[in-house]
Write a protein that holds these residues in place. Structure first.
Motif, PDB file in Angstrom:
ATOM      1  N   ARG B  66       4.536  -5.886  -2.174  1.00  0.00           N
ATOM      2  CA  ARG B  66       5.118  -5.286  -0.962  1.00  0.00           C
ATOM      3  C   ARG B  66       4.613  -6.010   0.275  1.00  0.00           C
ATOM      4  O   ARG B  66       5.227  -5.933   1.322  1.00  0.00           O
ATOM      5  CB  ARG B  66       4.747  -3.800  -0.861  1.00  0.00           C
ATOM      6  CG  ARG B  66       5.344  -2.928  -1.929  1.00  0.00           C
ATOM      7  CD  ARG B  66       5.103  -1.458  -1.605  1.00  0.00           C
ATOM      8  NE  ARG B  66       6.046  -0.953  -0.630  1.00  0.00           N
ATOM      9  CZ  ARG B  66       7.214  -0.419  -0.932  1.00  0.00           C
ATOM     10  NH1 ARG B  66       7.580  -0.290  -2.178  1.00  0.00           N
ATOM     11  NH2 ARG B  66       8.031   0.007   0.012  1.00  0.00           N
ATOM     12  N   ALA B  68       4.049  -9.137   2.541  1.00  0.00           N
ATOM     13  CA  ALA B  68       4.873 -10.341   2.665  1.00  0.00           C
ATOM     14  C   ALA B  68       4.170 -11.595   2.170  1.00  0.00           C
ATOM     15  O   ALA B  68       4.777 -12.417   1.475  1.00  0.00           O
ATOM     16  CB  ALA B  68       5.298 -10.515   4.117  1.00  0.00           C
ATOM     17  N   VAL B  92      12.696  -6.970   5.098  1.00  0.00           N
ATOM     18  CA  VAL B  92      11.607  -7.344   4.185  1.00  0.00           C
ATOM     19  C   VAL B  92      11.725  -8.806   3.754  1.00  0.00           C
ATOM     20  O   VAL B  92      10.743  -9.553   3.786  1.00  0.00           O
ATOM     21  CB  VAL B  92      11.590  -6.405   2.955  1.00  0.00           C
ATOM     22  CG1 VAL B  92      10.629  -6.918   1.891  1.00  0.00           C
ATOM     23  CG2 VAL B  92      11.190  -4.993   3.390  1.00  0.00           C
ATOM     24  N   GLU B 178      -3.654  -6.888   4.566  1.00  0.00           N
ATOM     25  CA  GLU B 178      -2.963  -5.618   4.753  1.00  0.00           C
ATOM     26  C   GLU B 178      -3.128  -4.764   3.501  1.00  0.00           C
ATOM     27  O   GLU B 178      -3.096  -5.266   2.382  1.00  0.00           O
ATOM     28  CB  GLU B 178      -1.472  -5.865   5.024  1.00  0.00           C
ATOM     29  CG  GLU B 178      -1.204  -6.751   6.240  1.00  0.00           C
ATOM     30  CD  GLU B 178      -1.349  -8.254   5.956  1.00  0.00           C
ATOM     31  OE1 GLU B 178      -1.466  -8.622   4.768  1.00  0.00           O
ATOM     32  OE2 GLU B 178      -1.347  -9.037   6.924  1.00  0.00           O
ATOM     33  N   ARG B 179      -3.296  -3.480   3.726  1.00  0.00           N
ATOM     34  CA  ARG B 179      -3.500  -2.544   2.618  1.00  0.00           C
ATOM     35  C   ARG B 179      -2.441  -1.451   2.745  1.00  0.00           C
ATOM     36  O   ARG B 179      -2.342  -0.791   3.776  1.00  0.00           O
ATOM     37  CB  ARG B 179      -4.909  -1.956   2.758  1.00  0.00           C
ATOM     38  CG  ARG B 179      -5.356  -1.009   1.688  1.00  0.00           C
ATOM     39  CD  ARG B 179      -6.880  -0.766   1.835  1.00  0.00           C
ATOM     40  NE  ARG B 179      -7.248  -0.419   3.222  1.00  0.00           N
ATOM     41  CZ  ARG B 179      -7.226   0.819   3.712  1.00  0.00           C
ATOM     42  NH1 ARG B 179      -6.883   1.831   2.952  1.00  0.00           N
ATOM     43  NH2 ARG B 179      -7.563   1.045   4.962  1.00  0.00           N
ATOM     44  N   ILE B 180      -1.639  -1.286   1.682  1.00  0.00           N
ATOM     45  CA  ILE B 180      -0.621  -0.235   1.703  1.00  0.00           C
ATOM     46  C   ILE B 180      -1.333   1.085   1.411  1.00  0.00           C
ATOM     47  O   ILE B 180      -1.881   1.275   0.325  1.00  0.00           O
ATOM     48  CB  ILE B 180       0.455  -0.478   0.621  1.00  0.00           C
ATOM     49  CG1 ILE B 180       0.986  -1.918   0.674  1.00  0.00           C
ATOM     50  CG2 ILE B 180       1.559   0.559   0.715  1.00  0.00           C
ATOM     51  CD1 ILE B 180       2.085  -2.195   1.612  1.00  0.00           C
ATOM     52  N   VAL B 181      -1.355   1.973   2.375  1.00  0.00           N
ATOM     53  CA  VAL B 181      -2.066   3.238   2.222  1.00  0.00           C
ATOM     54  C   VAL B 181      -1.214   4.232   1.442  1.00  0.00           C
ATOM     55  O   VAL B 181      -1.699   4.933   0.568  1.00  0.00           O
ATOM     56  CB  VAL B 181      -2.444   3.816   3.606  1.00  0.00           C
ATOM     57  CG1 VAL B 181      -3.167   5.151   3.454  1.00  0.00           C
ATOM     58  CG2 VAL B 181      -3.296   2.823   4.386  1.00  0.00           C
ATOM     59  N   SER B 182       0.079   4.276   1.768  1.00  0.00           N
ATOM     60  CA  SER B 182       0.964   5.184   1.034  1.00  0.00           C
ATOM     61  C   SER B 182       2.397   4.704   1.123  1.00  0.00           C
ATOM     62  O   SER B 182       2.776   4.007   2.064  1.00  0.00           O
ATOM     63  CB  SER B 182       0.855   6.606   1.597  1.00  0.00           C
ATOM     64  OG  SER B 182       1.401   6.646   2.900  1.00  0.00           O
ATOM     65  N   VAL B 183       3.171   5.065   0.106  1.00  0.00           N
ATOM     66  CA  VAL B 183       4.601   4.748   0.078  1.00  0.00           C
ATOM     67  C   VAL B 183       5.341   6.015  -0.318  1.00  0.00           C
ATOM     68  O   VAL B 183       5.042   6.608  -1.344  1.00  0.00           O
ATOM     69  CB  VAL B 183       4.927   3.651  -0.966  1.00  0.00           C
ATOM     70  CG1 VAL B 183       6.430   3.364  -0.962  1.00  0.00           C
ATOM     71  CG2 VAL B 183       4.128   2.395  -0.718  1.00  0.00           C
ATOM     72  N   GLU B 184       6.249   6.426   0.527  1.00  0.00           N
ATOM     73  CA  GLU B 184       7.092   7.589   0.202  1.00  0.00           C
ATOM     74  C   GLU B 184       8.509   7.094   0.020  1.00  0.00           C
ATOM     75  O   GLU B 184       9.130   6.649   0.981  1.00  0.00           O
ATOM     76  CB  GLU B 184       7.134   8.550   1.399  1.00  0.00           C
ATOM     77  CG  GLU B 184       6.140   9.663   1.402  1.00  0.00           C
ATOM     78  CD  GLU B 184       6.344  10.465   2.672  1.00  0.00           C
ATOM     79  OE1 GLU B 184       7.404  11.114   2.786  1.00  0.00           O
ATOM     80  OE2 GLU B 184       5.476  10.376   3.550  1.00  0.00           O
ATOM     81  N   PRO B 185       9.058   7.188  -1.196  1.00  0.00           N
ATOM     82  CA  PRO B 185      10.440   6.735  -1.362  1.00  0.00           C
ATOM     83  C   PRO B 185      11.399   7.627  -0.572  1.00  0.00           C
ATOM     84  O   PRO B 185      11.160   8.828  -0.434  1.00  0.00           O
ATOM     85  CB  PRO B 185      10.698   6.879  -2.856  1.00  0.00           C
ATOM     86  CG  PRO B 185       9.397   7.228  -3.474  1.00  0.00           C
ATOM     87  CD  PRO B 185       8.488   7.743  -2.407  1.00  0.00           C
ATOM     88  N   VAL B 186      12.455   7.022  -0.036  1.00  0.00           N
ATOM     89  CA  VAL B 186      13.498   7.796   0.648  1.00  0.00           C
ATOM     90  C   VAL B 186      14.552   8.144  -0.400  1.00  0.00           C
ATOM     91  O   VAL B 186      15.034   7.270  -1.118  1.00  0.00           O
ATOM     92  CB  VAL B 186      14.131   6.968   1.787  1.00  0.00           C
ATOM     93  CG1 VAL B 186      15.359   7.668   2.350  1.00  0.00           C
ATOM     94  CG2 VAL B 186      13.106   6.710   2.878  1.00  0.00           C
ATOM     95  N   GLN B 188      17.735   8.482  -2.119  1.00  0.00           N
ATOM     96  CA  GLN B 188      19.046   7.855  -1.923  1.00  0.00           C
ATOM     97  C   GLN B 188      20.141   8.668  -2.600  1.00  0.00           C
ATOM     98  O   GLN B 188      21.312   8.520  -2.264  1.00  0.00           O
ATOM     99  CB  GLN B 188      19.063   6.443  -2.534  1.00  0.00           C
ATOM    100  CG  GLN B 188      18.159   5.449  -1.836  1.00  0.00           C
ATOM    101  CD  GLN B 188      18.834   4.779  -0.651  1.00  0.00           C
ATOM    102  OE1 GLN B 188      19.949   5.138  -0.295  1.00  0.00           O
ATOM    103  NE2 GLN B 188      18.160   3.841  -0.029  1.00  0.00           N
TER     104      GLN B 188
END
Lengths: 262, 316
Positions: B66, B68, B92, B178-186, B188
């Protein structure tokens, strides 16, 4: 808190935008600061105000007219204005532009360390959104793009990012390049006092030699892409406009059916 | 021989239609190889890539792609021999393209509507300034990266399927700051994502927040629901639906603007659409200037009548 904001001089969206010799036509009359850079300026000012201390630099790259962009930033309340102007820069692609901006950022950073570079999410002329990434890579700083919210705490910056399929929270250590979207804040309006002060405020002008950059690294000669043709599109032909007198819905449906679209 | 690598967009293991469009375009630029980030594709997915011309499917199972810089390194590891790298242009992938270009010296064009080889160089075409200008760009660098918009190439299978041999590529990815702290899917649901939809029906201020007719019309036409900035600012519909320069740029075959005046911010996100239809109460609204068929009227009268007529036509 020391922040540098990049601002771009772009044609006003409401003006007749055009190309000259494969480059976007920029004139003093209808040029302005890229609208989305107002969100970057606002984000930087808010962070400094929240920290209770600090300074904001606005930096632009471009010909003499581009000074209008940093004047606008001064009207909004930034403390220092920088303008990199050199004929050798003309025709640069995003990578050449990123080199120039990175060199200017380093010059400021060497005098006293910066915490952040804040940019808009895109420039409304080119709309490629590539510059923030290219700049972060050139500087080898953290890259946090498309922030719809941001905060700085304990040497880290954290952003929220709304992608079409997900909402992310991302953190990274300072210094960082952050691009902000138009969701991030509501830009302030310049007040009279700042407008008057902005007219007289000094703007530091740097050339490539001030930045110790070799002109061969930037400009049209170094560009990896060249616009070879640009032409205005003709307006749509055979436009139909009907006023509803009771059957416009049927007419619209028939139009779609005839076109094979319904 | 020119090798054209294609970064394959996939969702829940399935190849998306834009990915097939990108493969179709890549066939005109060279020998296509597919680049697949994530867990290896199913046999069906690989076979489908073969049908659209992929000679190989190069898989990089990269964690944290995720970010880049890591995604770009993964794509780079799988496309080292490629002369052209094609990807679908999104916020992205623009970052991946930028990082990959810096690592390889490639020239990049994003948001292209197409590309062709001219005298051994890639040339792209696209519209700019809210689709009021056509621009042709030559990529001077030896390696070219092209970000192409969905719905700009018609996806067609190759004359004969290619091997689509699955090759696992080992990639050394850089440590990311960079550290992805959280991902919330939208969520669809079943609907097609806005950017990929062949039809978009959008509602603006004129809906007063009632999207039921806009949704019904979109469903009937097999399209996605869009919105103007006004409507998302009002909180009538979520930001993911916003069509415009800072939201989603769409180029569907049909765009229906309901109760949208057509400010330049909105036009910049939809003006390159195939056929444009609008319904607006204000005859002076700028949207009429770019509409192939415009109705001066109330969308609450016009849409139900149009739906009825289309249903009647289909039933006939």
């Amino acid at each position: 808190m020391r922040i540098l904001v990049t601002v771009k001089h772009t044609p006003d969206l409401q003006s007749q935008r055009s190309f000259t010799d494969g480059r976007v036509t920029r004139t003093a009359e209808d040029g302005t600061m890229n609208e989305l850079d107002e969100n970057a300026v606002e984000a930087a000012l808010q962070l400094v105000e929240a920290a209770g201390e600090g300074e904001v630099y606005a930096l632009t790259v471009g010909g003499p007219d581009a000074v209008a962009a940093v004047r606008k930033a001064l009207q909004l309340g930034v403390h220092h204005a920088l303008h990199v102007s050199d004929e050798a820069i003309a025709g640069s692609d995003v990578f050449g532009t990123a080199k120039v901006i990175a060199a200017a950022v380093r010059k400021v950073h060497d005098e006293a360390p910066l915490d952040l570079v804040v940019t808009g999410m895109a420039a409304l002329d080119g709309l490629t959104s590539m510059l923030p990434t290219a700049l972060a890579a050139e500087l080898d700083w953290s890259q946090l793009t498309l922030a719809s919210a941001l905060s700085v705490d304990g040497g880290e910056v954290t952003i929220e990012r709304h992608l079409p399929d997900s909402h992310e929270t991302v953190s990274a250590p300072l210094p960082a390049v952050v691009s902000v979207t138009d969701e991030a804040n509501k830009p302030r309006f310049p007040n009279f006092k700042l407008i008057m002060a902005a007219r007289k405020a000094p703007v530091t002008v740097w050339t490539l030699s001030d930045l110790a950059l070799d002109p061969a690294q930037v400009g049209a000669g170094a560009a990896r892409t060249t616009v070879i043709d640009a032409s205005p599109r003709p307006p749509r032909a055979d436009r139909i406009k009907v006023t509803d007198t009771g059957d416009a819905g049927t007419q619209l449906a028939n139009f779609l059916i005839e076109k094979g679209l319904a | 021989m020119t090798i054209a690598a294609v970064l394959i967009d996939h969702r829940h293991g399935a190849v998306t239609r834009p990915a097939l469009e990108a493969l179709t375009l890549a066939r005109s630029l060279g020998t296509p190889v597919a680049v697949w980030l994530g867990e290896a594709p199913s046999a069906d997915a690989a076979a489908q890539l073969g049908e659209y011309g992929a000679t190989e499917v190069r898989v990089v199972d990269a964690a944290d792609a995720r970010v880049a810089s890591r995604a770009a390194a993964a794509v780079g590891a799988a496309s080292g021999d490629a002369d052209v790298v094609v990807m679908i242009s999104t916020f992205v992938t623009k970052e991946i393209a930028t990082r990959l270009a810096l690592a390889t010296g490639a020239g990049v064009v994003v948001d292209a509507a197409g590309a062709e080889l001219v005298d051994g160089k890639v040339e792209t075409f696209q519209t700019v300034f809210a689709a009021t200008w056509d621009v042709r760009t030559r990529i001077n660098a030896d390696k070219a990266i092209v970000g192409v918009r969905p719905n700009t190439t018609h996806a067609t299978p190759a004359d004969s399927p290619a091997a689509a041999t699955v090759v696992v590529v080992d990639a050394e990815l850089p440590e990311a700051r960079e550290r992805i702290v959280s991902v919330e899917p939208v969520e669809q649901g079943d609907s097609v994502p806005l950017a990929e939809a062949p039809v978009v029906v959008s509602g603006g201020r004129g809906t007063s927040g009632d999207y039921s007719l806009v949704s019904d019309f979109a469903e009937l036409l097999g399209g996605a629901v869009g919105a103007s900035r006004d409507a998302t600012d009002e909180g009538w519909i979520s930001h993911e639906h916003m069509v415009g320069q800072t939201g989603t740029t769409v180029t569907p075959a049909l765009y229906v603007a309901c109760g949208i005046s057509g400010a330049v911010h909105h036009r910049g996100g939809m003006q390159a659409s195939g056929t444009i239809v609008c319904i607006n109460m204000d005859p002076e609204a700028p949207i009429f200037e770019i509409s192939d068929f415009g109705v001066v009227g109330n969308l609450f009268d016009v849409i139900p009548q149009a739906i009825e007529r289309i249903k009647e036509h289909r039933g006939a």
